[in-house]
Design an enzyme around this catalytic site. Structure first.
Site, PDB file in Angstrom:
ATOM      1  N   LYS A 128       0.887  -1.235   0.104  1.00 31.53           N
ATOM      2  CA  LYS A 128      -0.160   0.288  -0.238  1.00 31.53           C
ATOM      3  C   LYS A 128       1.428   1.287  -0.338  1.00 31.53           C
ATOM      4  CE  LYS A 128      -0.558   0.460   4.486  1.00 31.53           C
ATOM      5  NZ  LYS A 128      -1.534   0.450   6.198  1.00 31.53           N
ATOM      6  N   ASP A 129       1.911   0.501   0.219  1.00 30.63           N
ATOM      7  CA  ASP A 129       2.824   2.249   0.720  1.00 30.63           C
ATOM      8  C   ASP A 129       3.602   2.649  -1.028  1.00 30.63           C
ATOM      9  OD1 ASP A 129       2.185   2.352   3.404  1.00 30.63           O
ATOM     10  OD2 ASP A 129       3.855   1.672   3.641  1.00 30.63           O
TER      11      ASP A 129
ATOM     12  N   ARG B 227      -8.180   8.268   4.492  1.00 32.06           N
ATOM     13  CA  ARG B 227      -9.349   7.070   4.106  1.00 32.06           C
ATOM     14  C   ARG B 227     -10.014   6.570   5.637  1.00 32.06           C
ATOM     15  NH1 ARG B 227      -8.947   1.281   5.220  1.00 32.06           N
ATOM     16  NH2 ARG B 227      -6.849   1.877   5.714  1.00 32.06           N
ATOM     17  N   ARG B 228      -9.325   6.346   7.050  1.00 27.12           N
ATOM     18  CA  ARG B 228     -10.022   5.817   7.809  1.00 27.12           C
ATOM     19  C   ARG B 228     -11.275   6.814   8.282  1.00 27.12           C
ATOM     20  NH1 ARG B 228      -4.351   3.128   9.374  1.00 27.12           N
ATOM     21  NH2 ARG B 228      -4.440   0.917   8.072  1.00 27.12           N
TER      22      ARG B 228
ATOM     23  N   ARG C 241       1.412   9.745  14.001  1.00 21.31           N
ATOM     24  CA  ARG C 241       2.098   8.807  13.337  1.00 21.31           C
ATOM     25  C   ARG C 241       3.675   8.561  13.672  1.00 21.31           C
ATOM     26  NH1 ARG C 241       4.921  11.495   9.163  1.00 21.31           N
ATOM     27  NH2 ARG C 241       5.981  10.597   8.586  1.00 21.31           N
TER      28      ARG C 241
ATOM     29  N   ARG D 136       2.765   4.263  17.876  1.00 18.14           N
ATOM     30  CA  ARG D 136       1.542   5.099  18.012  1.00 18.14           C
ATOM     31  C   ARG D 136       0.724   4.607  19.643  1.00 18.14           C
ATOM     32  NH1 ARG D 136      -1.282   4.972  12.013  1.00 18.14           N
ATOM     33  NH2 ARG D 136       1.357   5.638  11.371  1.00 18.14           N
TER      34      ARG D 136
ATOM     35  N   CYS E 238      -1.951   7.065  -1.752  1.00 20.27           N
ATOM     36  CA  CYS E 238      -2.676   6.675   0.094  1.00 20.27           C
ATOM     37  C   CYS E 238      -2.545   7.598   0.798  1.00 20.27           C
ATOM     38  CB  CYS E 238      -1.719   5.883   0.787  1.00 20.27           C
ATOM     39  SG  CYS E 238       0.269   6.912   0.927  1.00 20.27           S
TER      40      CYS E 238
END
Length: 319
Positions: free
Chosen positions: A82-83, A130-131, A148, A154, A242
């Site tokens: 996805k990156d 998106r989230r 981040r 996190r 993304c």
């Protein structure tokens, strides 16, 4: 004498897990090799505080690795798929996409509560538009807070005494790979919280030549390769990396490749959903068909107003 394969990766715990996973696959397919893992800092690692969409330049998670490939310092690079930008850097190629892990998103809360049980106005940490958009579609009362850092960082921020976050959202695959599945409060239904294109999958990138592609190609899983090709084509036609609120998930079912795509308003107030399939999928053949499906559904999303949502998202502020 064993051939030495130099594999490049980022330095986080998750990146190193992924690199070692790919190293083991290489050894499984090529007995007479030695894999050497080299660690790099990418643009995203050099600026860990700013929101990703505020940092100029593409390939923030991949730039240093791609430069090392182009300089022939490494033979392959391992990324979270996805990156990896949909436009591959000159002279490089996506050699293999191995079998995918869990594609879903997971909620981790301070109290262990699921999304529905969080207090009114709960503060959710996420760096993903998106989230954020899909969370607000489910719970408009939530407050979104920028976060981040790698997975352990996190989690530390979530558990900090300042109580800044009531919960955070991360990819389930990363938590599972790091042995942290026990900290998950809820895994979202994949249809309710549609994933990012390529989420849960890994990418093996190499130089674009026949020998390298032939060497790393056997690591690929054809179902995952077809599915993620469709997802990335959807993203590419929408010209949405993304950092924009675009979701896509494809999978093979009953010899058909099914794709769902979604573009969501930043405040969750509206979304465009599209879905379709390729018809029959036979064996490992069908990449072009998968890409055609992704492109066709992206065109359908644009016809339903996706461009207006994306344009508004590019100028939107974090909530």
């Amino acid at each position: 004498m064993k051939r030495v394969i130099r594999l490049g990766t980022r330095r986080s715990r998750l990146s190193l897990w992924q690199a070692n996973h790919i190293a083991n696959l290489i050894r499984r397919h090529h007995a007479n090799v030695q894999v050497e893992i080299r660690e790099y800092r990418t643009g995203s690692d050099r600026n860990m505080s700013a929101p990703l969409r505020s940092i100029s330049g593409g390939g923030l998670f991949t730039d240093a690795l791609e430069a090392a490939l182009q300089a022939r310092d490494i033979d392959c690079a391992v990324h979270s798929l996805k990156d990896l930008p949909t436009n591959i850097a000159d002279g490089l190629a996506l050699a293999a996409v191995p079998k995918r892990g869990d594609h879903r998103d997971a909620l981790i809360s301070r109290t262990g509560a699921g999304l529905a049980q969080l207090r009114p106005g709960a503060r959710i940490g996420t760096g993903s538009l998106r989230r954020r958009a899909q969370l607000l579609a489910m719970r408009p009362d939530l407050k979104m807070a920028h976060i981040r850092g790698n997975v352990p960082t996190r989690l530390e921020k979530l558990r900090a005494d300042d109580g800044r976050f009531d919960a955070i959202v991360l990819a389930a695959a990363g938590l599972i790979r790091l042995g942290l599945a026990g900290q998950i409060s809820e895994i979202f239904d994949g249809r309710q919280m549609l994933c990012a294109a390529g989420q849960g999958a890994l990418a093996v990138q190499c130089r674009d030549n026949r020998d390298d592609l032939g060497f790393f190609g056997p690591l690929a899983d054809w179902r995952t390769t077809q599915a993620t090709a469709a997802e990335r084509a959807f993203l590419s036609v929408l010209d949405a990396g993304c950092s924009l609120p675009v979701a896509a998930y494809a999978h093979v079912e009953d010899n058909r490749l099914l794709l769902q795509g979604r573009v969501i308003a930043l405040d969750g107030s509206g979304q465009v959903d599209v879905a379709g399939d390729t018809g029959a999928v036979v064996g490992a053949v069908g990449i072009s068909m998968a890409q055609e499906l992704g492109a066709a559904l992206a065109d359908k999303a644009l016809a339903k107003g996706a461009q207006q949502i994306l344009a508004a998202s590019e100028t939107g502020n974090d909530r």
